[in-house]
Design an enzyme around this catalytic site. Structure first.
Site, PDB file in Angstrom:
ATOM      1  N   ASN A   1      -0.632  36.478 -25.101  1.00 30.55           N
ATOM      2  CA  ASN A   1      -0.387  36.003 -26.456  1.00 30.55           C
ATOM      3  C   ASN A   1       1.075  35.587 -26.610  1.00 30.55           C
ATOM      4  O   ASN A   1       1.981  36.220 -26.056  1.00 30.55           O
ATOM      5  CB  ASN A   1      -0.793  37.048 -27.504  1.00 30.55           C
TER       6      ASN A   1
ATOM      7  N   GLU B   1       3.546  34.712 -29.675  1.00 35.28           N
ATOM      8  CA  GLU B   1       3.718  34.712 -31.127  1.00 35.28           C
ATOM      9  C   GLU B   1       4.829  33.767 -31.552  1.00 35.28           C
ATOM     10  O   GLU B   1       5.573  33.235 -30.715  1.00 35.28           O
ATOM     11  CB  GLU B   1       3.990  36.150 -31.600  1.00 35.28           C
TER      12      GLU B   1
ATOM     13  N   CYS C   1      -3.396  33.058 -28.879  1.00 35.90           N
ATOM     14  CA  CYS C   1      -4.017  34.242 -28.273  1.00 35.90           C
ATOM     15  C   CYS C   1      -4.028  34.128 -26.744  1.00 35.90           C
ATOM     16  O   CYS C   1      -4.055  33.022 -26.176  1.00 35.90           O
ATOM     17  CB  CYS C   1      -5.462  34.379 -28.737  1.00 35.90           C
TER      18      CYS C   1
ATOM     19  N   GLU D   1      -6.447  34.816 -24.669  1.00 36.85           N
ATOM     20  CA  GLU D   1      -7.677  34.220 -24.129  1.00 36.85           C
ATOM     21  C   GLU D   1      -7.587  32.703 -24.109  1.00 36.85           C
ATOM     22  O   GLU D   1      -7.956  32.051 -23.121  1.00 36.85           O
ATOM     23  CB  GLU D   1      -8.895  34.622 -24.974  1.00 36.85           C
TER      24      GLU D   1
ATOM     25  N   CYS E   1     -10.896  37.530 -30.677  1.00 34.38           N
ATOM     26  CA  CYS E   1     -11.043  37.139 -32.082  1.00 34.38           C
ATOM     27  C   CYS E   1     -12.085  36.029 -32.210  1.00 34.38           C
ATOM     28  O   CYS E   1     -12.518  35.427 -31.216  1.00 34.38           O
ATOM     29  CB  CYS E   1      -9.694  36.697 -32.649  1.00 34.38           C
TER      30      CYS E   1
ATOM     31  N   CYS F   1     -11.192  32.615 -30.612  1.00 37.83           N
ATOM     32  CA  CYS F   1     -11.315  32.606 -29.147  1.00 37.83           C
ATOM     33  C   CYS F   1     -12.784  32.582 -28.732  1.00 37.83           C
ATOM     34  O   CYS F   1     -13.153  31.909 -27.766  1.00 37.83           O
ATOM     35  CB  CYS F   1     -10.604  33.814 -28.547  1.00 37.83           C
TER      36      CYS F   1
HETATM   37  N1  THU Z   1      -4.467  38.334 -30.102  1.00 41.94           N
HETATM   38  C1  THU Z   1      -4.890  37.852 -28.889  1.00 41.94           C
HETATM   39  O1  THU Z   1      -4.076  37.578 -27.999  1.00 41.94           O
HETATM   40  N2  THU Z   1      -6.218  37.688 -28.696  1.00 41.94           N
HETATM   41  C2  THU Z   1      -7.179  37.933 -29.629  1.00 41.94           C
HETATM   42  O2  THU Z   1      -8.348  37.690 -29.379  1.00 41.94           O
HETATM   43  C3  THU Z   1      -6.798  38.490 -30.929  1.00 41.94           C
HETATM   44  C4  THU Z   1      -5.360  38.675 -31.181  1.00 41.94           C
HETATM   45  C5  THU Z   1      -3.029  38.515 -30.325  1.00 41.94           C
HETATM   46  C6  THU Z   1      -2.452  37.581 -31.344  1.00 41.94           C
HETATM   47  C7  THU Z   1      -1.267  38.368 -31.869  1.00 41.94           C
HETATM   48  O3  THU Z   1      -0.124  38.070 -31.086  1.00 41.94           O
HETATM   49  C8  THU Z   1      -1.652  39.817 -31.675  1.00 41.94           C
HETATM   50  O4  THU Z   1      -2.783  39.824 -30.809  1.00 41.94           O
HETATM   51  C9  THU Z   1      -1.991  40.543 -32.966  1.00 41.94           C
HETATM   52  O5  THU Z   1      -2.943  39.857 -33.678  1.00 41.94           O
END
Ligand code: THU
Length: 126
Positions: free
Chosen positions: A42, A44, A53, A55, A86, A89
């Site tokens: 991920n 940010e 994300c 994935e 999520c 994804c």
């Molecule tokens: N996140 C992912 O990398 N994958 C997901 O399927 C859900 C959320 C990350 C995004 C963010 O940086 C952190 O998790 C908190 O939401």
């Protein structure tokens, strides 16, 4: 590569995440039938909605590298509960690999298994 090994790789790789806002580090590893792997973490951003994300990072990497025949993805994070992709994804994975197995792991390397099409019932598709 065995499922446990793929989970271990995703746990290891999550340390590369850029997650200064949530502190949640996610690592994803996509394995092809030919034994190739694509990693994602991920990423940010201070403008939170721009966050990518892990994935979808791995998906972008695999497509960019020309990797085909995806068989399984492991996704792990630095929390005790299982790391479940999520909705966004799941939608992206459904379009590209509806039969992909997904290993959803916690910070100890324990995991539960699912299949993309079962994780997104009645999926939108064209
Ligand atoms: N996140 C992912 O990398 N994958 C997901 O399927 C859900 C959320 C990350 C995004 C963010 O940086 C952190 O998790 C908190 O939401």
């Amino acid at each position: 590569m065995r499922d446990e090994e793929l989970v271990r790789l995703s746990l290891q790789f999550k340390e590369r995440a850029y997650a200064p806002y949530s502190g949640i580090k996610v690592g994803a590893v996509l394995l092809t039938a030919g034994g190739e792997v694509a990693f994602g973490v991920n990423v940010e951003n201070a403008s939170y909605g721009l966050t990518l994300c892990a994935e979808r990072g791995a998906v972008a990497r695999a497509i960019s590298e020309g990797l085909k025949d995806w068989v399984v993805m492991a996704v792990a994070w630095n929390r005790e509960d299982f790391c479940c992709p999520c909705g966004a994804c799941r939608q992206v994975l459904f379009e590209l690999a509806p039969d992909l197995r997904v290993l959803m792991a916690n910070c100890r390397g324990e995991y539960q298994e699912g299949v993309v099409r079962a994780l997104l019932p009645s999926a939108f598709h064209l």
